[in-house]
Design an enzyme around this catalytic site. Sequence first.
Site, PDB file in Angstrom:
ATOM      1  N   ASP A  22       2.173  19.693 -57.995  1.00  7.44           N
ATOM      2  CA  ASP A  22       2.358  20.310 -59.717  1.00  7.44           C
ATOM      3  C   ASP A  22       1.039  19.812 -59.389  1.00  7.44           C
ATOM      4  O   ASP A  22       0.335  19.277 -60.762  1.00  7.44           O
ATOM      5  CB  ASP A  22       3.245  19.428 -60.122  1.00  7.44           C
ATOM      6  CG  ASP A  22       3.112  20.507 -61.055  1.00  7.44           C
ATOM      7  OD1 ASP A  22       3.070  21.120 -61.642  1.00  7.44           O
ATOM      8  OD2 ASP A  22       3.975  19.789 -62.859  1.00  7.44           O
ATOM      9  N   LYS A  44       9.398   7.745 -67.089  1.00  3.21           N
ATOM     10  CA  LYS A  44       9.463   9.565 -66.963  1.00  3.21           C
ATOM     11  C   LYS A  44      11.417   9.550 -66.145  1.00  3.21           C
ATOM     12  O   LYS A  44      11.690   8.907 -65.208  1.00  3.21           O
ATOM     13  CB  LYS A  44       9.093  10.281 -65.087  1.00  3.21           C
ATOM     14  CG  LYS A  44       9.008  11.861 -65.352  1.00  3.21           C
ATOM     15  CD  LYS A  44       8.111  12.296 -64.368  1.00  3.21           C
ATOM     16  CE  LYS A  44       7.920  13.663 -63.417  1.00  3.21           C
ATOM     17  NZ  LYS A  44       6.758  13.985 -62.535  1.00  3.21           N
ATOM     18  N   VAL A  61       8.898  12.469 -70.498  1.00  2.57           N
ATOM     19  CA  VAL A  61       8.195  10.950 -70.406  1.00  2.57           C
ATOM     20  C   VAL A  61       8.614  10.667 -71.177  1.00  2.57           C
ATOM     21  O   VAL A  61       7.980  11.205 -72.178  1.00  2.57           O
ATOM     22  CB  VAL A  61       6.405  11.561 -69.670  1.00  2.57           C
ATOM     23  CG1 VAL A  61       5.786   9.984 -69.868  1.00  2.57           C
ATOM     24  CG2 VAL A  61       6.105  12.219 -68.436  1.00  2.57           C
ATOM     25  N   GLY A 113       7.391  17.765 -68.960  1.00  2.62           N
ATOM     26  CA  GLY A 113       6.990  18.258 -67.725  1.00  2.62           C
ATOM     27  C   GLY A 113       7.602  19.058 -66.755  1.00  2.62           C
ATOM     28  O   GLY A 113       8.690  19.047 -68.003  1.00  2.62           O
ATOM     29  N   MET A 134       9.211  18.393 -64.150  1.00  2.00           N
ATOM     30  CA  MET A 134      10.877  17.730 -63.051  1.00  2.00           C
ATOM     31  C   MET A 134      11.045  17.132 -64.095  1.00  2.00           C
ATOM     32  O   MET A 134      12.240  16.761 -64.133  1.00  2.00           O
ATOM     33  CB  MET A 134       9.655  16.744 -62.199  1.00  2.00           C
ATOM     34  CG  MET A 134       9.606  17.342 -61.055  1.00  2.00           C
ATOM     35  SD  MET A 134      10.471  18.231 -59.660  1.00  2.00           S
ATOM     36  CE  MET A 134      11.018  16.822 -59.085  1.00  2.00           C
ATOM     37  N   GLY A 135      10.478  16.564 -65.411  1.00  2.00           N
ATOM     38  CA  GLY A 135      11.547  14.943 -66.327  1.00  2.00           C
ATOM     39  C   GLY A 135      10.359  15.188 -67.725  1.00  2.00           C
ATOM     40  O   GLY A 135       9.305  15.896 -68.186  1.00  2.00           O
TER      41      GLY A 135
END
Length: 180
Positions: free
Chosen positions: A171, A76, A61, A56, A58-59
Amino acid sequence: MSRRCPSCGTEYEESVAFCGNDGTITVHVQAPGEEPDRRLGRRFGDYVVVQRVADGAMGRVYEGRHATTRQKVAVKILHDDVAKDRIAVERCKREFETANELQSPYVVRVIDFGGTGDGSFYLTMEFLGGEALGALLRREGAQPVARVVRILAQAACGLEDAHSFGVLHRDHTPDNHFLE
């Protein structure tokens, strides 16, 4: 694809989550030539990272397992560049603290938040079955009106629950809505 027991090295089919020899949580075996994922097989807090699920903004998973109860969770882990942004980390921590209090059937349940030991941070959540709305739309295209209304009504209920705690979802995309 397969999984391997980190204790005895026995390799299993992808669907086998625990070693038949010693009960150890099995870890996804990466394909030859694939860039090694340094987090596979590592433990963060009480959770062992066993397989990458998605990336994603941000990070990344992962599927994870609680080391004792073996409960399946989503882990995550913030991308390295995001983890260096103090404001992004604080926002993620606040979102965890707020979401931890939020009990809604339309919002994923969060479980834990902590440091990874290598400068990043992780967030554990309930593991959702099914698929992301975005995947469904890419595969099938437009949906029948009745289904769209049900999906939007449930998404609106989740957003209303989050807003009641002062949370603004930053988001909001089809890939962040899961259909079970």
